[in-house]
Design a protein around this motif. Structure first.
Motif, PDB file in Angstrom:
ATOM      1  N   GLU A 115       0.810  -1.222   0.000  1.00 34.23           N
ATOM      2  CA  GLU A 115       0.000   0.000   0.000  1.00 34.23           C
ATOM      3  C   GLU A 115       0.842   1.271   0.000  1.00 34.23           C
ATOM      4  O   GLU A 115       0.449   2.292  -0.584  1.00 34.23           O
ATOM      5  CB  GLU A 115      -0.941   0.001   1.209  1.00 34.23           C
ATOM      6  CG  GLU A 115      -1.896   1.184   1.270  1.00 34.23           C
ATOM      7  CD  GLU A 115      -2.844   1.263   0.077  1.00 34.23           C
ATOM      8  OE1 GLU A 115      -3.323   2.384  -0.217  1.00 34.23           O
ATOM      9  OE2 GLU A 115      -3.104   0.219  -0.558  1.00 34.23           O
ATOM     10  N   GLU A 116       2.031   1.239   0.622  1.00 30.21           N
ATOM     11  CA  GLU A 116       2.854   2.453   0.674  1.00 30.21           C
ATOM     12  C   GLU A 116       3.373   2.883  -0.689  1.00 30.21           C
ATOM     13  O   GLU A 116       3.863   4.001  -0.865  1.00 30.21           O
ATOM     14  CB  GLU A 116       4.033   2.275   1.636  1.00 30.21           C
ATOM     15  CG  GLU A 116       5.025   1.193   1.256  1.00 30.21           C
ATOM     16  CD  GLU A 116       4.739  -0.119   1.961  1.00 30.21           C
ATOM     17  OE1 GLU A 116       5.703  -0.863   2.205  1.00 30.21           O
ATOM     18  OE2 GLU A 116       3.551  -0.386   2.286  1.00 30.21           O
ATOM     19  N   PRO A 120       1.652   6.734  -0.822  1.00 31.22           N
ATOM     20  CA  PRO A 120       2.836   6.877   0.032  1.00 31.22           C
ATOM     21  C   PRO A 120       2.535   7.682   1.298  1.00 31.22           C
ATOM     22  O   PRO A 120       1.759   8.642   1.266  1.00 31.22           O
ATOM     23  CB  PRO A 120       3.835   7.628  -0.865  1.00 31.22           C
ATOM     24  CG  PRO A 120       3.367   7.343  -2.255  1.00 31.22           C
ATOM     25  CD  PRO A 120       1.874   7.268  -2.163  1.00 31.22           C
ATOM     26  N   PRO A 121       3.148   7.295   2.414  1.00 33.14           N
ATOM     27  CA  PRO A 121       2.964   8.057   3.656  1.00 33.14           C
ATOM     28  C   PRO A 121       3.641   9.419   3.549  1.00 33.14           C
ATOM     29  O   PRO A 121       4.512   9.650   2.709  1.00 33.14           O
ATOM     30  CB  PRO A 121       3.656   7.167   4.697  1.00 33.14           C
ATOM     31  CG  PRO A 121       4.678   6.389   3.918  1.00 33.14           C
ATOM     32  CD  PRO A 121       4.049   6.142   2.587  1.00 33.14           C
ATOM     33  N   TYR A 205      12.591   5.789  -4.491  1.00 33.01           N
ATOM     34  CA  TYR A 205      11.425   5.275  -3.768  1.00 33.01           C
ATOM     35  C   TYR A 205      10.647   4.239  -4.575  1.00 33.01           C
ATOM     36  O   TYR A 205      10.429   3.115  -4.108  1.00 33.01           O
ATOM     37  CB  TYR A 205      10.493   6.427  -3.369  1.00 33.01           C
ATOM     38  CG  TYR A 205       9.361   5.964  -2.468  1.00 33.01           C
ATOM     39  CD1 TYR A 205       9.573   5.763  -1.109  1.00 33.01           C
ATOM     40  CD2 TYR A 205       8.091   5.709  -2.992  1.00 33.01           C
ATOM     41  CE1 TYR A 205       8.540   5.314  -0.283  1.00 33.01           C
ATOM     42  CE2 TYR A 205       7.058   5.270  -2.174  1.00 33.01           C
ATOM     43  CZ  TYR A 205       7.293   5.063  -0.828  1.00 33.01           C
ATOM     44  OH  TYR A 205       6.273   4.606  -0.021  1.00 33.01           O
TER      45      TYR A 205
END
Length: 280
Positions: A115-116, A120-121, A205
């Motif tokens: 999910e990240e 993304p957080p 990322y």
């Protein structure tokens, strides 16, 4: 589908000097097809004046370089993924030709990932912004041409035909897939594909451990999701130089190599680059 277009420029036309330096030259445009995501090789044979000839298409100026292997002057033109179907004006020296870009339909893929990597957080946004800025700066540079001859596939085996697919991650639509994937085992060596310089070798990322090779003249490869680096930024590479090993870092569903190519800013299918530079 193979599409080779051969045009002999035999007509005499006037230029500023009163003589057209392109007269008598033979121009060959070669590509698998004239569609979004494809690479077109422009080969020009003729007199020594070719050193000052440039091509121009899609609003970009593309200089010709001499190919020792083929004994011709050439350039590579990238038709970006988002190019609309239609006729586009292409100049080669003082000559004008029209490229008829045909429509291309892309498939849809639906994947499940962590999910990240979909939402993304907040803690990851600084890195994502930094990564985007770094990639933009690299792709904006045009260094002297270093690539020669044919490009190699970075790993053995056939890639999946998924360039340009409309991507849904965990049910949410995201940017189209701008590369091709090789479903290779972790640890498979990755070749540099041609002569160049390593412009980046670090974790990002979304693409995980990432290597970018600058071949010069606005042509770049990005190799993503590596398990290990085998080169450092600034290293000079040959076609068979191992730049890293296949892995599963970043946004992935399993071990594979993701290979992306940028050509004068255009997002193109890497397998089209291999075809265009390898065909005679």
């Amino acid at each position: 589908m193979r599409a080779a277009i051969r045009v002999a420029l035999c007509a005499m036309a006037c230029s500023a000097s009163g003589v057209d330096p392109a007269a008598g030259q033979t121009i060959t445009l070669l590509s698998r097809s004239i569609q979004p995501g494809e690479v077109v090789r422009v080969d020009v044979s003729g007199p020594s004046e070719l050193e000052s000839v440039v091509s121009s298409v899609f609003g970009k100026r593309i200089p010709l370089a001499f190919d020792e292997q083929r004994q011709t002057w050439n350039a590579l033109v990238g038709i970006d993924l988002d190019t609309k179907p239609g006729l586009y004006r292409m100049t080669i020296g003082s000559q004008v030709r029209l490229l008829r870009v045909a429509a291309r339909k892309f498939e849809v893929r639906r994947l499940r990932v962590a999910e990240e990597f979909v939402n993304p957080p907040a803690s990851a946004m600084e890195q994502i912004t930094r990564d985007d800025r770094k990639l933009t700066e690299i792709y904006a540079r045009t260094t002297p041409r270093r690539w020669t001859g044919s490009f190699l596939l970075p790993v053995d085996g056939a890639p999946t035909s998924n360039f340009g697919t409309v991507s849904y991650f965990n049910g949410q639509r995201r940017s189209p897939h701008t590369g091709v994937d090789f479903l290779s085992p972790t640890g498979t060596p990755i070749r540099a594909s041609n002569h160049g310089t390593v412009a980046l070798a670090e974790p990002l990322y979304f693409t995980g451990n990432t290597v970018i090779v600058d071949y010069g003249d606005g042509l770049y490869s990005l190799f993503a999701h590596l398990s290990e680096f085998r080169v450092k930024e600034g290293a000079e590479v040959q076609p068979d130089t191992i730049v890293g090993l296949v892995g599963a870092t970043g946004r992935v569903t399993g071990p594979h190599l993701h290979w992306t190519v940028r050509l004068h800013g255009a997002r193109v299918d890497p397998t089209s680059l291999v075809y265009a530079t390898g065909s005679r």
